[in-house]
Design an enzyme around this catalytic site. Structure first.
Site, PDB file in Angstrom:
ATOM      1  N   ASP A  66      72.629 -29.377  31.495  1.00 54.80           N
ATOM      2  CA  ASP A  66      73.932 -29.918  31.140  1.00 54.80           C
ATOM      3  C   ASP A  66      74.358 -31.067  32.056  1.00 54.80           C
ATOM      4  O   ASP A  66      75.054 -31.983  31.630  1.00 54.80           O
ATOM      5  CB  ASP A  66      74.985 -28.808  31.175  1.00 54.80           C
ATOM      6  CG  ASP A  66      74.866 -27.852  29.988  1.00 54.80           C
ATOM      7  OD1 ASP A  66      74.112 -28.171  29.046  1.00 54.80           O
ATOM      8  OD2 ASP A  66      75.516 -26.792  30.010  1.00 54.80           O
ATOM      9  N   GLY A  67      73.930 -31.023  33.316  1.00 57.11           N
ATOM     10  CA  GLY A  67      74.278 -32.116  34.225  1.00 57.11           C
ATOM     11  C   GLY A  67      73.681 -33.439  33.778  1.00 57.11           C
ATOM     12  O   GLY A  67      74.334 -34.484  33.851  1.00 57.11           O
ATOM     13  N   ASN A 138      83.791 -31.782  30.625  1.00 57.53           N
ATOM     14  CA  ASN A 138      84.037 -30.430  31.121  1.00 57.53           C
ATOM     15  C   ASN A 138      85.453 -30.241  31.657  1.00 57.53           C
ATOM     16  O   ASN A 138      86.202 -29.426  31.147  1.00 57.53           O
ATOM     17  CB  ASN A 138      83.027 -30.067  32.201  1.00 57.53           C
ATOM     18  CG  ASN A 138      81.703 -29.615  31.628  1.00 57.53           C
ATOM     19  OD1 ASN A 138      81.578 -29.386  30.429  1.00 57.53           O
ATOM     20  ND2 ASN A 138      80.699 -29.507  32.480  1.00 57.53           N
ATOM     21  N   GLU A 139      85.784 -30.959  32.731  1.00 53.39           N
ATOM     22  CA  GLU A 139      87.086 -30.722  33.347  1.00 53.39           C
ATOM     23  C   GLU A 139      87.545 -31.892  34.201  1.00 53.39           C
ATOM     24  O   GLU A 139      86.738 -32.712  34.659  1.00 53.39           O
ATOM     25  CB  GLU A 139      87.060 -29.452  34.215  1.00 53.39           C
ATOM     26  CG  GLU A 139      86.389 -29.587  35.555  1.00 53.39           C
ATOM     27  CD  GLU A 139      84.878 -29.545  35.516  1.00 53.39           C
ATOM     28  OE1 GLU A 139      84.248 -30.386  36.199  1.00 53.39           O
ATOM     29  OE2 GLU A 139      84.320 -28.676  34.822  1.00 53.39           O
ATOM     30  N   ASP A 170      95.112 -24.566  45.991  1.00 57.11           N
ATOM     31  CA  ASP A 170      94.165 -25.626  46.341  1.00 57.11           C
ATOM     32  C   ASP A 170      94.269 -26.784  45.365  1.00 57.11           C
ATOM     33  O   ASP A 170      94.040 -27.933  45.711  1.00 57.11           O
ATOM     34  CB  ASP A 170      92.727 -25.087  46.334  1.00 57.11           C
ATOM     35  CG  ASP A 170      92.412 -24.256  47.563  1.00 57.11           C
ATOM     36  OD1 ASP A 170      93.296 -24.085  48.416  1.00 57.11           O
ATOM     37  OD2 ASP A 170      91.270 -23.769  47.668  1.00 57.11           O
ATOM     38  N   ALA A 182      81.879 -23.711  32.669  1.00 60.40           N
ATOM     39  CA  ALA A 182      81.412 -24.406  33.868  1.00 60.40           C
ATOM     40  C   ALA A 182      82.304 -24.058  35.064  1.00 60.40           C
ATOM     41  O   ALA A 182      82.485 -22.888  35.393  1.00 60.40           O
ATOM     42  CB  ALA A 182      81.374 -25.912  33.593  1.00 60.40           C
ATOM     43  N   TYR A 183      82.877 -25.047  35.711  1.00 63.13           N
ATOM     44  CA  TYR A 183      83.694 -24.833  36.909  1.00 63.13           C
ATOM     45  C   TYR A 183      84.838 -23.856  36.625  1.00 63.13           C
ATOM     46  O   TYR A 183      85.173 -22.988  37.441  1.00 63.13           O
ATOM     47  CB  TYR A 183      84.221 -26.184  37.368  1.00 63.13           C
ATOM     48  CG  TYR A 183      84.824 -26.241  38.758  1.00 63.13           C
ATOM     49  CD1 TYR A 183      84.811 -25.137  39.615  1.00 63.13           C
ATOM     50  CD2 TYR A 183      85.396 -27.425  39.224  1.00 63.13           C
ATOM     51  CE1 TYR A 183      85.356 -25.214  40.879  1.00 63.13           C
ATOM     52  CE2 TYR A 183      85.939 -27.510  40.487  1.00 63.13           C
ATOM     53  CZ  TYR A 183      85.920 -26.405  41.318  1.00 63.13           C
ATOM     54  OH  TYR A 183      86.462 -26.499  42.571  1.00 63.13           O
ATOM     55  N   ASN A 184      85.422 -23.982  35.454  1.00 60.39           N
ATOM     56  CA  ASN A 184      86.524 -23.092  35.070  1.00 60.39           C
ATOM     57  C   ASN A 184      86.135 -21.625  35.178  1.00 60.39           C
ATOM     58  O   ASN A 184      86.914 -20.794  35.657  1.00 60.39           O
ATOM     59  CB  ASN A 184      86.958 -23.418  33.637  1.00 60.39           C
ATOM     60  CG  ASN A 184      87.866 -22.364  33.050  1.00 60.39           C
ATOM     61  OD1 ASN A 184      89.008 -22.211  33.440  1.00 60.39           O
ATOM     62  ND2 ASN A 184      87.338 -21.609  32.082  1.00 60.39           N
ATOM     63  N   LEU A 185      84.937 -21.287  34.729  1.00 57.22           N
ATOM     64  CA  LEU A 185      84.491 -19.889  34.760  1.00 57.22           C
ATOM     65  C   LEU A 185      84.335 -19.403  36.199  1.00 57.22           C
ATOM     66  O   LEU A 185      84.679 -18.255  36.515  1.00 57.22           O
ATOM     67  CB  LEU A 185      83.176 -19.736  34.001  1.00 57.22           C
ATOM     68  CG  LEU A 185      82.704 -18.309  33.733  1.00 57.22           C
ATOM     69  CD1 LEU A 185      83.709 -17.541  32.895  1.00 57.22           C
ATOM     70  CD2 LEU A 185      81.343 -18.323  33.038  1.00 57.22           C
TER      71      LEU A 185
END
Length: 275
Positions: A66-67, A138-139, A170, A182-185
């Site tokens: 995915d990256g 993604n975000e 933060d 992704a980061y959210n999870l």
């Protein structure tokens, strides 16, 4: 017709497949260009270019995870992308390496017939009164100078101008359904099926506060960070921009979605690889 190819950096398997696909496309009288890093790995500087020029292509092929897909999407800017998955989680890459040649040829043939079918996936972007950030699949994260002790500040979140929450954290992460895994999870946010037209608002390491929020994608989310030396806006973990404390950072739908070529990803099969 012209096809751009991006292979995962420092991955011999991805580079080998890129070489194979390039040769197959040459046989089909398709002009091929590679991003500069892939071209260097293949000793093909003659057909290498910046990924930012891939919007000049008719199709882009991303080989890796995915990256790599996110990297290709930044340059494609509306050009359809076919993702080839090399065994990673692959929420954006529906084609396996063994079927890559056939899949690419099918998309080439469909394009030539005027029948190329694409799925549009929304992106989001941050903006202030002075600038608009790079679109994110993604975000978008708005945070203090760094994560962890002493790095956060007072964070205020508003939806269409109405206060949702304010307190010490933060930062805040605003994700698309695509980015929910992704980061959210990792920040204990919810999984959202890609067919849901929504946004996820997830506070990061909030001292107190409201739970993650899922709302319709046409809302405007405003994040304001104070009590810090400066705040940072990050798009898809890559593009970073510093803003003054107290700056209202608006996050909402970007003008252009990403366009996916090829078969749809099986969301639940991809989830199984998260384990």
């Amino acid at each position: 017709m012209e096809v751009g190819i991006v292979a995962q950096r420092d991955n011999d398997r991805a580079a080998a497949l890129a070489r194979t696909l390039g040769a197959r496309l040459d046989e089909s009288d398709v002009r091929t260009r590679f991003d500069a890093t892939t071209a260097a790995a293949l000793d093909r500087a003659d057909v290498g270019c910046s990924v930012d020029r891939f919007d000049e292509c008719d199709l882009v092929v991303s080989i890796g995870g995915d990256g790599t897909f996110l990297f290709a999407a930044r340059g494609a800017n509306g050009t359809p992308i076919l993702g080839v998955n090399l065994g990673e989680v692959g929420f954006l890459n529906a084609v396996g390496p063994d079927e890559a040649e056939r899949a690419v040829q099918r998309e080439v043939d469909a394009y030539r017939r005027g029948e190329l079918s694409v799925q549009e996936v929304p992106r989001i972007a941050a903006r202030t009164d002075d600038w608009v950030g790079e679109p994110a699949m993604n975000e978008v994260v708005v945070q203090g100078p760094r994560r962890g002790r002493g790095g956060g500040g007072r964070v205020e979140v508003r939806v269409d101008g109405a206060l949702y929450d304010a307190g010490e954290a933060d930062g805040v992460l605003v994700a698309t359904p695509t980015g929910s895994s992704a980061y959210n999870l990792s920040e204990r946010g919810p999984l959202v099926h890609p067919e849901v037209a929504g946004l996820i608002v997830n506070q990061m390491a909030a001292r107190e506060g409201m739970p993650p929020l899922v709302l319709a994608s046409d809302h405007d989310v405003t994040v304001t960070v104070t009590d810090v030396d400066y705040a940072v806006v990050v798009s898809d973990g890559r593009t970073k921009r510093e803003v003054e404390p107290g700056t209202d950072v608006h996050v909402g739908l970007a003008d252009r979605p990403v366009r996916l070529a090829g078969p749809a990803v099986d969301f639940f099969e991809a989830l199984g690889k998260l384990d």
